[in-house]
Design a protein around this motif. Structure first.
Motif, PDB file in Angstrom:
ATOM      1  N   VAL A  25       0.852  -1.204   0.000  1.00 17.90           N
ATOM      2  CA  VAL A  25       0.000   0.000   0.000  1.00 17.90           C
ATOM      3  C   VAL A  25       0.883   1.248   0.000  1.00 17.90           C
ATOM      4  O   VAL A  25       0.661   2.203  -0.754  1.00 17.90           O
ATOM      5  CB  VAL A  25      -0.935  -0.001   1.240  1.00 17.90           C
TER       6      VAL A  25
ATOM      7  N   TYR B 108      -8.804   1.266   3.819  1.00 19.68           N
ATOM      8  CA  TYR B 108      -7.958   0.074   3.977  1.00 19.68           C
ATOM      9  C   TYR B 108      -7.848  -0.363   5.440  1.00 19.68           C
ATOM     10  O   TYR B 108      -7.973  -1.547   5.753  1.00 19.68           O
ATOM     11  CB  TYR B 108      -6.560   0.366   3.405  1.00 19.68           C
TER      12      TYR B 108
ATOM     13  N   TYR C 213      -5.265   7.197   1.036  1.00 16.57           N
ATOM     14  CA  TYR C 213      -5.286   6.025   1.926  1.00 16.57           C
ATOM     15  C   TYR C 213      -6.514   6.072   2.829  1.00 16.57           C
ATOM     16  O   TYR C 213      -7.222   5.070   2.994  1.00 16.57           O
ATOM     17  CB  TYR C 213      -3.994   6.013   2.746  1.00 16.57           C
TER      18      TYR C 213
END
Ligand code: RM4
Ligand code: MN
Ligand code: MN
Length: 431
Positions: free
Chosen positions: A86, A411, A406
């Motif tokens: 990520v 996530y 993000y």
């Protein structure tokens, strides 16, 4: 390559930033061109930047007092790799991961390498751990490892390092980083010279096990856990040992491992001058080995370190290639957010250092124009290169604003559901 975060989401987020970013980029480009700098060249340079992520940084760290586990923190090396993917997907600045053994020891080396590859990652230097006892091991490191006065303890610590090299070969690493906490807590506890002699004897055996294209990085640290006398406490001892061992041994500078106010950029210049600068563990500190986010306390120091690196690169060309790694511990932030921001802060210092007019600086130094020489560095440091960094990311398919993207991806919530906290878990951080 698997995208862990939906690529469509990244594109949508970037589209929102597009007009504003282009306007800021054009304005900065105009300002830089009046100073004789080409923004396109700087953006292309930013795109080449890479720093490795520490696998252990993906988990929540801890202090001597407590560890407060984070939501959805990784429970094993595969989950750590997913988090690292990520970080790389949203910054395109962290293509490699530095693993720590035995924390990340795989049962199947090929599977570990393949998992990383599928996530678009490779492995950087492997790290050994003889500062903790591991379950089932015969000997204790309570009184030292590579420097222990017991031959059996030393043999166990040496064997572990050689094991790290073997796993490292299987996953494509090219370097072993050795940090030992060995030392004394009391005057008289051990013989200061004898401990270093034993360290060198042990390191000679590890060095002999290095493949021909490998390096070993010696990491010094001022104190902790040995509060009276740490065996490898400073760059001088590290340099002496690296010199004793041979050309494959180099020094690793962890920014947090010095006394406050130490002139770290001068250490960097010295090690570069004598061909022993192996690499870095970037982080920041206020008091000691605080493992704070890179650039969060003293960004000017980080810039001055990169200023020395730019000087060394100019002198030595491609031969000068120190390893860049982050080494941080995150106690109160989301580790993914901290590692992304830190990678960008190190990249910022890298780009700013490229804006220093080295020919002009040398002229000012020649004329002893102290004030203008200092201003030359400050001018580069004061320039906000954020639009260059964001544009470099967008052009590489990463996020204009990695933290915002993000957060928008959800996530952490997703993995929090998939990764229930293990009671007493310690594999993902330093406990
Ligand atoms: C040490 C040192 C090492 C890291 C360990 C976890 O203080 O910085 O690089 O391996 O912490
Ligand atoms: Mn370190
Ligand atoms: Mn450290």
């Amino acid at each position: 390559m698997t995208s862990v975060i939906d690529a469509g989401l990244v594109a949508d987020q970037n589209a929102r930033h597009h007009a504003q970013l282009q306007a800021d980029y054009d304005a900065l480009g105009g300002m830089l061109s009046r100073r004789g700098l080409d923004i396109e060249q700087l953006t292309a340079l930013a795109q080449t930047f890479a720093v490795a992520v520490p696998s252990w940084g993906a988990g929540t760290g801890g202090t001597r007092f407590a560890r407060f586990p984070g939501r959805g923190e990784p429970r094993n090396v595969f989950e750590k790799l997913e988090d690292c993917a990520v970080i790389h997907q949203l910054t395109r600045a962290t293509p490699s991961v530095s693993p720590h053994f035995p924390w990340d020891k795989p049962t199947d080396t090929a599977e570990l390498r393949e998992t990383a590859r599928a996530l678009g990652l490779v492995f950087d230097a492997v790290n050994s751990n003889t500062f903790q006892d591991q379950q089932g091991q015969d000997q204790t490191y309570k009184f030292g490892s590579l420097t222990s006065n017991s031959a059996a303890v030393r043999a166990q610590a040496i064997a572990h390092n050689i094991d790290c090299i073997e796993i490292g070969q299987g996953i494509g690493s090219k370097a072993l980083t050795v940090w030992v906490g060995d030392g004394a807590n009391f005057p008289g506890q051990h013989n200061l010279r004898g401990a270093l002699e034993r360290y060198l004897d042990s390191m000679r055996e590890i060095y002999a096990a290095l493949p021909s294209d490998w390096n070993v990085f010696i990491e010094h640290k001022l104190f902790e856990p040995a509060f009276y006398a740490t065996t490898i406490a400073d760059w001088g001892t590290s340099f002496a040992c690296a010199t004793e061992l041979g050309p494959k041994a180099k020094c690793l500078v962890d920014l947090g491992h010095h006394a406050p106010n130490t002139n770290i950029e001068m250490i960097v210049a010295r090690l570069a001058q004598f061909g022993k600068l192996g690499g870095f563990h970037f982080n920041d500190s206020k008091y000691g080995d605080d493992d704070l986010d890179s650039g969060s306390i003293n960004p000017f120091q980080l810039f001055l370190v990169f200023n020395e690196l730019a000087d060394a690169a100019k002198r030595e060309g491609d031969a000068f290639n120190p390893a860049y790694m982050l080494d941080q511990s995150h106690n109160v932030t989301d580790p993914i957010e901290s590692l992304m921001s830190s990678a960008v802060e190190v990249q910022r210092a890298f780009v700013q250092s490229a804006m220093v007019d080295r020919v002009a600086l040398a002229g000012l130094q020649e004329q002893n124009d102290v004030l203008e020489a200092a201003q030359t560095l400050k001018r580069a440091f004061r320039t906000d290169v954020s639009p260059i960094l964001a544009m470099a990311r967008v052009r590489l398919g990463a996020a204009a604003d990695p933290v915002a993207c993000y957060r928008a991806s959800g996530y952490r919530d997703r993995v929090a559901g998939l990764r229930p906290v293990k009671p007493g878990a310690s594999s993902s951080g330093i406990v």
